[in-house]
Design an enzyme around this catalytic site. Structure first.
Site, PDB file in Angstrom:
ATOM      1  N   GLY A 135       0.983  -1.165  -0.263  1.00 37.02           N
ATOM      2  CA  GLY A 135      -0.071  -0.054  -0.090  1.00 37.02           C
ATOM      3  C   GLY A 135       0.848   1.227   0.063  1.00 37.02           C
ATOM      4  N   ALA A 136       1.938   1.268  -0.726  1.00 38.86           N
ATOM      5  CA  ALA A 136       2.937   2.171  -0.536  1.00 38.86           C
ATOM      6  C   ALA A 136       2.427   3.606  -1.368  1.00 38.86           C
ATOM      7  CB  ALA A 136       4.385   1.873  -1.351  1.00 38.86           C
ATOM      8  N   THR A 137       1.353   3.262  -2.374  1.00 37.53           N
ATOM      9  CA  THR A 137       0.861   4.511  -3.023  1.00 37.53           C
ATOM     10  C   THR A 137      -0.246   5.115  -2.390  1.00 37.53           C
ATOM     11  OG1 THR A 137      -0.251   2.999  -4.350  1.00 37.53           O
ATOM     12  CG2 THR A 137       1.896   3.703  -5.262  1.00 37.53           C
ATOM     13  N   GLY A 138      -0.690   4.429  -1.253  1.00 38.18           N
ATOM     14  CA  GLY A 138      -2.092   4.900  -0.518  1.00 38.18           C
ATOM     15  C   GLY A 138      -1.873   6.278   0.261  1.00 38.18           C
ATOM     16  N   ALA A 194       0.101   5.802   3.711  1.00 32.17           N
ATOM     17  CA  ALA A 194       1.561   5.831   3.619  1.00 32.17           C
ATOM     18  C   ALA A 194       1.994   7.084   3.520  1.00 32.17           C
ATOM     19  CB  ALA A 194       1.964   4.876   2.323  1.00 32.17           C
ATOM     20  N   LYS A 195       1.379   8.152   2.500  1.00 31.52           N
ATOM     21  CA  LYS A 195       1.783   9.227   2.305  1.00 31.52           C
ATOM     22  C   LYS A 195       1.629  10.276   3.608  1.00 31.52           C
ATOM     23  CE  LYS A 195       0.989   8.988  -2.520  1.00 31.52           C
ATOM     24  NZ  LYS A 195      -0.298   9.167  -3.553  1.00 31.52           N
ATOM     25  N   ASP A 218      -3.399   0.739  16.627  1.00 30.58           N
ATOM     26  CA  ASP A 218      -4.728   1.627  17.202  1.00 30.58           C
ATOM     27  C   ASP A 218      -3.848   3.069  17.498  1.00 30.58           C
ATOM     28  OD1 ASP A 218      -6.509   3.142  18.981  1.00 30.58           O
ATOM     29  OD2 ASP A 218      -7.674   1.415  18.902  1.00 30.58           O
ATOM     30  N   HIS A 219      -4.174   4.094  16.655  1.00 30.74           N
ATOM     31  CA  HIS A 219      -3.364   5.242  16.815  1.00 30.74           C
ATOM     32  C   HIS A 219      -3.667   6.055  17.918  1.00 30.74           C
ATOM     33  CE1 HIS A 219      -6.573   7.524  14.877  1.00 30.74           C
ATOM     34  NE2 HIS A 219      -6.087   8.535  15.614  1.00 30.74           N
ATOM     35  N   GLU A 269     -15.610  14.940  17.011  1.00 35.20           N
ATOM     36  CA  GLU A 269     -15.009  15.443  16.021  1.00 35.20           C
ATOM     37  C   GLU A 269     -15.988  16.493  15.244  1.00 35.20           C
ATOM     38  OE1 GLU A 269     -12.602  12.652  13.647  1.00 35.20           O
ATOM     39  OE2 GLU A 269     -14.075  11.316  14.234  1.00 35.20           O
ATOM     40  N   HIS A 324     -10.820   2.490  19.435  1.00 35.52           N
ATOM     41  CA  HIS A 324     -10.184   3.629  20.263  1.00 35.52           C
ATOM     42  C   HIS A 324     -10.677   3.873  21.600  1.00 35.52           C
ATOM     43  CE1 HIS A 324      -8.434   4.173  16.375  1.00 35.52           C
ATOM     44  NE2 HIS A 324      -9.207   4.810  15.843  1.00 35.52           N
TER      45      HIS A 324
HETATM   46  N1  LIG Z   1      -6.184   6.590   5.354  1.00 39.10           N
HETATM   47  C1  LIG Z   1      -6.367   6.690   6.678  1.00 39.10           C
HETATM   48  O1  LIG Z   1      -6.118   7.633   7.497  1.00 39.10           O
HETATM   49  C2  LIG Z   1      -6.550   5.579   7.471  1.00 39.10           C
HETATM   50  C3  LIG Z   1      -6.281   4.221   6.774  1.00 39.10           C
HETATM   51  N2  LIG Z   1      -6.542   3.035   7.756  1.00 39.10           N
HETATM   52  C4  LIG Z   1      -6.334   1.895   7.018  1.00 39.10           C
HETATM   53  O2  LIG Z   1      -4.981   1.705   6.269  1.00 39.10           O
HETATM   54  C5  LIG Z   1      -5.100   0.779   5.215  1.00 39.10           C
HETATM   55  C6  LIG Z   1      -4.778   1.732   3.883  1.00 39.10           C
HETATM   56  O3  LIG Z   1      -5.783   2.877   3.745  1.00 39.10           O
HETATM   57  P1  LIG Z   1      -5.476   3.944   2.663  1.00 39.10           P
HETATM   58  O4  LIG Z   1      -4.015   4.157   2.555  1.00 39.10           O
HETATM   59  O5  LIG Z   1      -6.213   5.160   3.111  1.00 39.10           O
HETATM   60  O6  LIG Z   1      -6.018   3.495   1.659  1.00 39.10           O
HETATM   61  P2  LIG Z   1      -5.814   3.732   0.015  1.00 39.10           P
HETATM   62  O7  LIG Z   1      -7.041   3.342  -0.732  1.00 39.10           O
HETATM   63  O8  LIG Z   1      -5.495   5.242  -0.083  1.00 39.10           O
HETATM   64  O9  LIG Z   1      -4.483   2.695  -0.589  1.00 39.10           O
HETATM   65  C7  LIG Z   1      -4.702   1.584  -0.595  1.00 39.10           C
HETATM   66  C8  LIG Z   1      -3.243   0.997  -1.144  1.00 39.10           C
HETATM   67  O10 LIG Z   1      -3.358  -0.392  -1.508  1.00 39.10           O
HETATM   68  C9  LIG Z   1      -3.000  -0.663  -2.811  1.00 39.10           C
HETATM   69  N3  LIG Z   1      -3.592  -1.835  -3.329  1.00 39.10           N
HETATM   70  C10 LIG Z   1      -5.079  -1.982  -3.813  1.00 39.10           C
HETATM   71  N4  LIG Z   1      -5.139  -2.962  -4.199  1.00 39.10           N
HETATM   72  C11 LIG Z   1      -4.163  -3.759  -4.105  1.00 39.10           C
HETATM   73  C12 LIG Z   1      -3.530  -5.033  -4.806  1.00 39.10           C
HETATM   74  N5  LIG Z   1      -4.473  -5.931  -5.534  1.00 39.10           N
HETATM   75  N6  LIG Z   1      -2.296  -5.491  -4.961  1.00 39.10           N
HETATM   76  C13 LIG Z   1      -1.390  -4.498  -4.363  1.00 39.10           C
HETATM   77  N7  LIG Z   1      -1.590  -3.535  -3.708  1.00 39.10           N
HETATM   78  C14 LIG Z   1      -2.993  -3.045  -3.862  1.00 39.10           C
HETATM   79  C15 LIG Z   1      -3.046   0.579  -3.385  1.00 39.10           C
HETATM   80  O11 LIG Z   1      -1.855   0.600  -4.544  1.00 39.10           O
HETATM   81  P3  LIG Z   1      -1.950   0.765  -6.012  1.00 39.10           P
HETATM   82  O12 LIG Z   1      -3.535   1.364  -6.399  1.00 39.10           O
HETATM   83  O13 LIG Z   1      -1.007   1.574  -6.444  1.00 39.10           O
HETATM   84  O14 LIG Z   1      -1.965  -0.599  -6.576  1.00 39.10           O
HETATM   85  C16 LIG Z   1      -2.809   1.727  -2.512  1.00 39.10           C
HETATM   86  O15 LIG Z   1      -1.264   1.772  -2.237  1.00 39.10           O
HETATM   87  C17 LIG Z   1      -6.644   0.297   5.301  1.00 39.10           C
HETATM   88  O16 LIG Z   1      -6.468  -0.771   6.049  1.00 39.10           O
HETATM   89  C18 LIG Z   1      -7.304   1.498   6.063  1.00 39.10           C
HETATM   90  O17 LIG Z   1      -8.549   0.907   6.676  1.00 39.10           O
HETATM   91  C19 LIG Z   1      -6.652   3.092   8.940  1.00 39.10           C
HETATM   92  C20 LIG Z   1      -6.530   4.286   9.842  1.00 39.10           C
HETATM   93  C21 LIG Z   1      -6.699   5.630   9.155  1.00 39.10           C
HETATM   94  O1  LIG Z   2      -9.411   6.168  13.326  1.00 39.40           O
HETATM   95  C1  LIG Z   2     -10.002   6.881  13.107  1.00 39.40           C
HETATM   96  O2  LIG Z   2      -9.778   8.128  13.699  1.00 39.40           O
HETATM   97  C2  LIG Z   2      -9.750   9.536  13.228  1.00 39.40           C
HETATM   98  C3  LIG Z   2      -9.820  10.445  14.484  1.00 39.40           C
HETATM   99  O3  LIG Z   2      -8.645  10.481  14.995  1.00 39.40           O
HETATM  100  P1  LIG Z   2      -8.096  11.644  15.937  1.00 39.40           P
HETATM  101  O4  LIG Z   2      -6.602  11.338  16.078  1.00 39.40           O
HETATM  102  O5  LIG Z   2      -8.176  12.929  14.963  1.00 39.40           O
HETATM  103  O6  LIG Z   2      -9.021  11.751  17.049  1.00 39.40           O
HETATM  104  C4  LIG Z   2     -11.399   9.554  12.993  1.00 39.40           C
HETATM  105  O7  LIG Z   2     -11.557  10.950  12.169  1.00 39.40           O
HETATM  106  C5  LIG Z   2     -11.712   8.446  11.654  1.00 39.40           C
HETATM  107  O8  LIG Z   2     -13.000   8.291  11.392  1.00 39.40           O
HETATM  108  C6  LIG Z   2     -11.289   7.114  12.488  1.00 39.40           C
HETATM  109  O9  LIG Z   2     -11.216   6.123  11.369  1.00 39.40           O
END
Ligand SMILES: NC(=O)C1=CN([C@@H]2O[C@H](COP(=O)(O)OP(=O)(O)OC[C@H]3O[C@@H](n4cnc5c(N)ncnc54)[C@H](OP(=O)(O)O)[C@@H]3O)[C@@H](O)[C@H]2O)C=CC1
Ligand SMILES: O=C1O[C@H](COP(=O)(O)O)[C@@H](O)[C@H](O)[C@H]1O
Length: 499
Positions: free
Chosen positions: A10-13, A16-17, A181-182, A220, A244
């Site tokens: 999930g390096a492009t997600g 990660a960023k 669990d952040h 929130e 949480h």
């Molecule tokens: N974003 C947030 O604030 C939070 C996220 N989470 C959890 O973290 C995790 C990631 O979330 P988030 O970054 O938001 O998700 P995104 O949708 O932004 O990113 C998903 C990532 O998964 C990769 N991916 C999707 N399908 C495949 C596949 N078949 N094979 C390989 N890689 C794949 C994508 O890469 P590509 O498309 O480049 O292949 C991309 O890097 C989830 O479990 C989410 O519930 C938890 C708390 C907060």
């Molecule tokens: O895990 C989550 O937390 C955020 C709230 O986090 P905080 O550090 O800002 O208190 C919440 O917005 C989000 O929906 C939930 O997935």
């Protein structure tokens, strides 16, 4: 610290960023990463390392708490040179073999025993297949350590969480799994244990004899944002409450551990979550309140209701607010209600714990026509990080009548590591204290399951509340039945005014 390879699915997600790269960079700048390490980023598309390194740099410039040096300058250049990108589809077994070749070649270049940190920042549906492929491809066989960091949500209900855990347990031992669990990475949540255990004065009164009730709030101002697809299925109960809020409850109520180690602290947390009084679906309505926001005004701006948010249907019955009165059947907590609530689009962003102490039945000041206010310990977790003790004192300007004052300390937020920095660092050290153990996750789901069933069986009304408010009136009634009320404002003098 020994050399290590950090393998990031999930390096492009988004996560990660926004969180993982900045955390790694700040750890690097603090000298908390091994001197030899590689980060291997994984995603489905093909692109060269240089493009990946550019993406990482961009994320640091946008999200790092510490300013980033000029382009190409050390130490940023040195940091980025440790990043490699590898195309991999989690469902394609052959991709893992190629990944193993890259991991081995990097390990040879770095030296060391071959320590491997797998970070699954992808949708939870992929956790099972990835764990299985790590095992089958040989990625999970190394003479160093192997560890797995996974993100929430951990399951959608009790059955799915158990199934997921079973899948993971074929490839990783419990000691190798670090469930993020952040909230457990937040300064004040981590400080709770010290505040209570290292201060005999607080330790002595941390029980049913002295505490009247405990209130844990995570409110929130944001709405559903761009996460309709996920949130409309999860709701506040799965998104915040099951993980949480129950983790904060465990940290608040746990008794003194024998020693300050991950094992002992987790043992004490488990005793608390095990002691939560279960509620049958038929009783849920008396102890749990769910709500959904309607249009309203927040910070002077009109905002739409949940059903009008992009991606949410007009008939959604999803909860954006949950409050509950939780009883702990533990000898030290009998009769002390723990009130928990969380909601989106509420009046303020505030995560806090308010511990309200008992007032003596005989009020010495009643004969003077005065009333002593309850002593409060207010632990503000977010956005402020502050502990205040609210006490009674004499007001010298008002003929020595009673007034409330507070003793407090706050932390300087800018300087502090973020939750993800702390947690990734702990995982690198193999310290699981602030990660959720499977027992805790399972027991939390066990408590929540009848609530989910009551929701699904239509046994619990969905109360509307205006965006910008403090949630539905029904959540106030939960406390009023016991003669309590929510302490509303984290700014202590005003908070006291709410009594
Ligand atoms: N974003 C947030 O604030 C939070 C996220 N989470 C959890 O973290 C995790 C990631 O979330 P988030 O970054 O938001 O998700 P995104 O949708 O932004 O990113 C998903 C990532 O998964 C990769 N991916 C999707 N399908 C495949 C596949 N078949 N094979 C390989 N890689 C794949 C994508 O890469 P590509 O498309 O480049 O292949 C991309 O890097 C989830 O479990 C989410 O519930 C938890 C708390 C907060
Ligand atoms: O895990 C989550 O937390 C955020 C709230 O986090 P905080 O550090 O800002 O208190 C919440 O917005 C989000 O929906 C939930 O997935």
């Amino acid at each position: 610290m020994e050399a290590m390879t950090f393998i990031l699915f999930g390096a492009t997600g988004d996560l990660a960023k926004r969180k993982i790269y900045p955390a790694l960079y700040n750890l690097y700048m603090d000298g908390k990463l091994p001197s030899a390490f590689t980060v291997i980023g994984l995603g489905r598309r093909e692109f060269p390392d240089s493009v990946y390194q550019g993406q990482v740099e961009q994320s640091l410039r946008q999200f790092s708490r510490r300013p980033v040096a000029e382009e190409g300058a050390a130490p940023l250049g040195d940091f980025l040179s440790s990043f490699r990108y590898h195309p991999l589809n989690v469902n394609h077994a052959e991709d893992y073999g190629k990944l193993l070749e890259l991991v081995r070649s990097r390990e040879q270049a770095l030296g060391g025993p071959g320590n491997r940190m797998f970070y699954l920042s992808v949708a939870p549906d992929f956790f099972g297949v990835i764990a299985q492929q790590i095992q089958e491809s040989g990625l999970g066989t190394t003479s160093g350590w192997k560890r797995l960091i996974i993100e929430k949500p951990f399951g959608h209900d009790l059955a799915s969480a158990r199934l997921l855990n079973e899948h993971l347990s074929h490839s990783f031992e419990e000691e190798e799994i670090f469930r993020i669990d952040h909230y457990l990475g937040k300064t004040m949540v981590q400080n709770l244990e010290t505040l209570v255990m290292a201060n005999p004065v607080i330790q002595a009164v941390w029980n049913k004899e002295y505490i009247s009730n405990v209130q844990i709030t995570a409110s929130e101002t944001v709405g559903v944002e761009e996460r309709a697809g996920y949130y409309d299925q999860a709701g506040a109960i799965r998104d915040m409450f099951q993980n949480h809020l129950l983790q904060v409850l465990m940290m608040t109520a746990m008794r003194r551990p024998e020693r300050i180690t991950a094992r002992h602290i987790r043992e004490e947390k488990r005793k608390i979550i095990e002691s939560l009084r279960p509620i049958a679906p038929a009783e849920v309505a008396a102890t749990v309140v769910r709500g959904q926001y309607e249009a309203g005004v927040l910070n002077g701006k009109e905002v739409v209701g949940y059903k009008q948010e992009p991606g949410i249907g007009p008939d959604s019955r999803n909860d954006t607010f949950v409050a509950a009165r939780v009883s702990i059947d533990h000898p030290d907590w009998q009769g002390v209600p723990f009130y928990l609530r969380t909601g989106k689009r509420m009046a303020e962003k505030s995560t806090r714990i308010v511990v309200e102490f008992r007032n003596p039945t005989f009020d010495l000041y009643a004969s003077r026509g005065e009333k002593t206010a309850s002593n409060l310990l207010v632990i503000e977790i977010n956005p402020n990080e502050k502990v205040s003790f609210v006490l009674n004192a004499k007001d010298p300007r008002n003929e020595g009548r009673l007034e409330t004052v507070d003793m407090s300390f706050a932390t300087e937020q800018k300087e502090l590591p973020e939750a993800y920095e702390r947690l990734i660092y702990d995982a690198l050290l193999g310290d699981a204290t602030f990660f959720a153990h499977w027992n805790e996750v399972e027991l939390a789901w066990e408590w929540v399951q009848p609530v989910l069933e009551a929701f699904e069986g239509g046994m619990l009304p969905l109360h509307p509340y205006a965006a910008g408010s403090n949630g539905p009136q029904a959540a106030d009634n939960l406390l009023q039945e016991n003669g309590h009320s929510w302490w509303l404002d984290p700014d202590v003098p005003e908070l006291v005014g709410q009594a």
